[in-house]
Design an enzyme around this catalytic site. Structure first.
Site, PDB file in Angstrom:
ATOM      1  N   GLU A  38      45.374  23.405  43.439  1.00 56.59           N
ATOM      2  CA  GLU A  38      45.351  24.868  43.277  1.00 56.59           C
ATOM      3  C   GLU A  38      43.938  25.309  42.927  1.00 56.59           C
ATOM      4  O   GLU A  38      43.304  24.708  42.060  1.00 56.59           O
ATOM      5  CB  GLU A  38      46.307  25.256  42.142  1.00 56.59           C
ATOM      6  CG  GLU A  38      46.334  26.753  41.864  1.00 56.59           C
ATOM      7  CD  GLU A  38      47.298  27.103  40.738  1.00 56.59           C
ATOM      8  OE1 GLU A  38      48.480  26.723  40.823  1.00 56.59           O
ATOM      9  OE2 GLU A  38      46.852  27.738  39.764  1.00 56.59           O
ATOM     10  N   PRO A  88      47.953  36.273  49.013  1.00 55.72           N
ATOM     11  CA  PRO A  88      47.850  37.722  49.226  1.00 55.72           C
ATOM     12  C   PRO A  88      46.557  38.337  48.687  1.00 55.72           C
ATOM     13  O   PRO A  88      46.059  37.935  47.643  1.00 55.72           O
ATOM     14  CB  PRO A  88      49.064  38.287  48.478  1.00 55.72           C
ATOM     15  CG  PRO A  88      49.468  37.223  47.519  1.00 55.72           C
ATOM     16  CD  PRO A  88      49.107  35.924  48.174  1.00 55.72           C
ATOM     17  N   ASN A  89      46.079  39.297  49.441  1.00 54.43           N
ATOM     18  CA  ASN A  89      44.904  40.119  49.099  1.00 54.43           C
ATOM     19  C   ASN A  89      43.567  39.396  49.244  1.00 54.43           C
ATOM     20  O   ASN A  89      42.510  40.010  49.092  1.00 54.43           O
ATOM     21  CB  ASN A  89      45.025  40.708  47.679  1.00 54.43           C
ATOM     22  CG  ASN A  89      46.251  41.582  47.530  1.00 54.43           C
ATOM     23  OD1 ASN A  89      46.430  42.503  48.316  1.00 54.43           O
ATOM     24  ND2 ASN A  89      47.103  41.301  46.559  1.00 54.43           N
ATOM     25  N   TYR A 125      35.579  39.085  41.815  1.00 49.84           N
ATOM     26  CA  TYR A 125      35.697  38.063  42.857  1.00 49.84           C
ATOM     27  C   TYR A 125      34.416  37.822  43.647  1.00 49.84           C
ATOM     28  O   TYR A 125      34.372  36.930  44.487  1.00 49.84           O
ATOM     29  CB  TYR A 125      36.843  38.438  43.816  1.00 49.84           C
ATOM     30  CG  TYR A 125      38.184  38.501  43.112  1.00 49.84           C
ATOM     31  CD1 TYR A 125      38.737  37.352  42.542  1.00 49.84           C
ATOM     32  CD2 TYR A 125      38.880  39.703  42.984  1.00 49.84           C
ATOM     33  CE1 TYR A 125      39.950  37.398  41.878  1.00 49.84           C
ATOM     34  CE2 TYR A 125      40.104  39.756  42.330  1.00 49.84           C
ATOM     35  CZ  TYR A 125      40.630  38.607  41.773  1.00 49.84           C
ATOM     36  OH  TYR A 125      41.834  38.646  41.111  1.00 49.84           O
ATOM     37  N   ARG A 134      41.160  35.810  31.714  1.00 55.25           N
ATOM     38  CA  ARG A 134      41.554  37.162  32.145  1.00 55.25           C
ATOM     39  C   ARG A 134      42.832  37.594  31.416  1.00 55.25           C
ATOM     40  O   ARG A 134      43.132  37.103  30.345  1.00 55.25           O
ATOM     41  CB  ARG A 134      41.711  37.157  33.670  1.00 55.25           C
ATOM     42  CG  ARG A 134      40.404  36.755  34.383  1.00 55.25           C
ATOM     43  CD  ARG A 134      40.538  36.838  35.880  1.00 55.25           C
ATOM     44  NE  ARG A 134      40.819  38.200  36.314  1.00 55.25           N
ATOM     45  CZ  ARG A 134      41.285  38.511  37.527  1.00 55.25           C
ATOM     46  NH1 ARG A 134      41.502  37.556  38.410  1.00 55.25           N
ATOM     47  NH2 ARG A 134      41.525  39.762  37.835  1.00 55.25           N
ATOM     48  N   ALA A 140      48.137  36.175  43.559  1.00 57.63           N
ATOM     49  CA  ALA A 140      49.085  36.714  42.571  1.00 57.63           C
ATOM     50  C   ALA A 140      50.385  35.907  42.507  1.00 57.63           C
ATOM     51  O   ALA A 140      51.049  35.884  41.463  1.00 57.63           O
ATOM     52  CB  ALA A 140      49.377  38.176  42.886  1.00 57.63           C
ATOM     53  N   ASN A 147      45.074  28.692  47.305  1.00 54.34           N
ATOM     54  CA  ASN A 147      44.847  29.753  46.329  1.00 54.34           C
ATOM     55  C   ASN A 147      46.054  30.677  46.452  1.00 54.34           C
ATOM     56  O   ASN A 147      46.093  31.524  47.343  1.00 54.34           O
ATOM     57  CB  ASN A 147      43.549  30.513  46.600  1.00 54.34           C
ATOM     58  CG  ASN A 147      43.294  31.570  45.529  1.00 54.34           C
ATOM     59  OD1 ASN A 147      44.191  31.887  44.737  1.00 54.34           O
ATOM     60  ND2 ASN A 147      42.088  32.122  45.493  1.00 54.34           N
ATOM     61  N   HIS A 180      41.238  28.794  42.198  1.00 52.24           N
ATOM     62  CA  HIS A 180      41.049  30.220  41.931  1.00 52.24           C
ATOM     63  C   HIS A 180      39.571  30.527  41.866  1.00 52.24           C
ATOM     64  O   HIS A 180      38.793  29.753  41.286  1.00 52.24           O
ATOM     65  CB  HIS A 180      41.686  30.614  40.595  1.00 52.24           C
ATOM     66  CG  HIS A 180      43.159  30.405  40.588  1.00 52.24           C
ATOM     67  ND1 HIS A 180      44.032  31.235  41.221  1.00 52.24           N
ATOM     68  CD2 HIS A 180      43.901  29.406  40.055  1.00 52.24           C
ATOM     69  CE1 HIS A 180      45.266  30.781  41.065  1.00 52.24           C
ATOM     70  NE2 HIS A 180      45.213  29.665  40.373  1.00 52.24           N
ATOM     71  N   ARG A 240      36.965  43.610  47.608  1.00 55.58           N
ATOM     72  CA  ARG A 240      37.976  43.705  46.558  1.00 55.58           C
ATOM     73  C   ARG A 240      37.365  43.342  45.203  1.00 55.58           C
ATOM     74  O   ARG A 240      36.924  42.204  45.012  1.00 55.58           O
ATOM     75  CB  ARG A 240      39.098  42.719  46.886  1.00 55.58           C
ATOM     76  CG  ARG A 240      40.135  42.583  45.816  1.00 55.58           C
ATOM     77  CD  ARG A 240      41.005  41.353  46.052  1.00 55.58           C
ATOM     78  NE  ARG A 240      42.048  41.292  45.043  1.00 55.58           N
ATOM     79  CZ  ARG A 240      42.731  40.213  44.740  1.00 55.58           C
ATOM     80  NH1 ARG A 240      42.487  39.072  45.371  1.00 55.58           N
ATOM     81  NH2 ARG A 240      43.643  40.238  43.804  1.00 55.58           N
TER      82      ARG A 240
HETATM   83  C1  DQA Z   1      43.058  34.633  42.017  1.00 61.17           C
HETATM   84  C2  DQA Z   1      43.527  34.956  40.589  1.00 61.17           C
HETATM   85  C3  DQA Z   1      44.876  35.644  40.593  1.00 61.17           C
HETATM   86  O1  DQA Z   1      45.283  35.956  39.273  1.00 61.17           O
HETATM   87  C4  DQA Z   1      44.796  36.943  41.384  1.00 61.17           C
HETATM   88  O2  DQA Z   1      46.079  37.538  41.473  1.00 61.17           O
HETATM   89  C5  DQA Z   1      44.187  36.772  42.726  1.00 61.17           C
HETATM   90  C6  DQA Z   1      43.047  35.877  42.896  1.00 61.17           C
HETATM   91  C7  DQA Z   1      41.632  34.043  42.045  1.00 61.17           C
HETATM   92  O3  DQA Z   1      41.297  33.413  43.055  1.00 61.17           O
HETATM   93  O4  DQA Z   1      40.863  34.214  41.106  1.00 61.17           O
HETATM   94  O5  DQA Z   1      44.586  37.440  43.694  1.00 61.17           O
HETATM   95  O6  DQA Z   1      43.940  33.673  42.575  1.00 61.17           O
END
Ligand code: DQA
Length: 150
Positions: free
Chosen positions: A97, A9-10, A22, A106, A76, A73, A99, A17
């Site tokens: 996984e 998501p997002n 990011y 963080r 959240a 990825n 990120h 964003r």
């Molecule tokens: C994320 C890190 C997560 O904590 C966050 O909710 C994201 C992006 C990253 O790629 O750094 O949406 O997965």
């Protein structure tokens, strides 16, 4: 070798964003870099982004029989989704996984990943390069694993 790339998501908002966290690279640009890497390494990619937990789970289920590995990825959902974790462990497809940000640098709530314990490994903190590193590491892992089996 077939690899599923899953963006949670997002991540469709990348580029605009929270660029201070990011970066300015868009998801399309990340996908182009992944496809370039895949092409030069003989890897077939399927790339899916979803903002919906169930759709991510359905996509993992649908990867059975096609994917040799998954780069995810979970965004959240990393920190909340037992269902996504169970999907990854349930299908038994080697998963890495990734990120963009270093989740351990963080907020406290980002320090725990529910998904990482059922993955081969995790790459966190290298921006868009995290995806390329993840894909490379997974391809290496799958290559070794298949060699041992064959
Ligand atoms: C994320 C890190 C997560 O904590 C966050 O909710 C994201 C992006 C990253 O790629 O750094 O949406 O997965």
């Amino acid at each position: 070798m077939n690899i599923l790339i899953l963006h949670g998501p997002n991540l469709n908002l990348l580029g605009t964003r929270e660029p201070e966290v990011y970066g300015a690279t868009t998801l399309d640009e990340i996908n182009i870099a992944l496809r370039d890497y895949a092409r030069t390494h003989g890897i077939e990619l399927r790339i899916v982004q979803s903002n919906h937990e169930g759709e991510l789970i359905d996509t993992i289920h649908a990867a059975v029989g096609w994917a040799d590995g998954i780069v995810i990825n979970p965004a959240a959902y990393t920190h909340t989704s037992v269902a996504l974790r169970d999907a990854v462990s349930g299908v038994g497809i080697p998963t890495v996984e990734v990120h963009l940000s270093n989740i351990y640098g963080r907020e406290q709530f980002r320090h725990e990943s529910l998904i990482a314990p059922v993955c081969v490994g995790q790459i966190s903190g290298f921006g868009p390069q995290s995806y390329i590193l993840g894909l490379g590491a997974l391809a290496h892992y799958v290559g070794e694993h298949n060699e041992n089996e064959g």
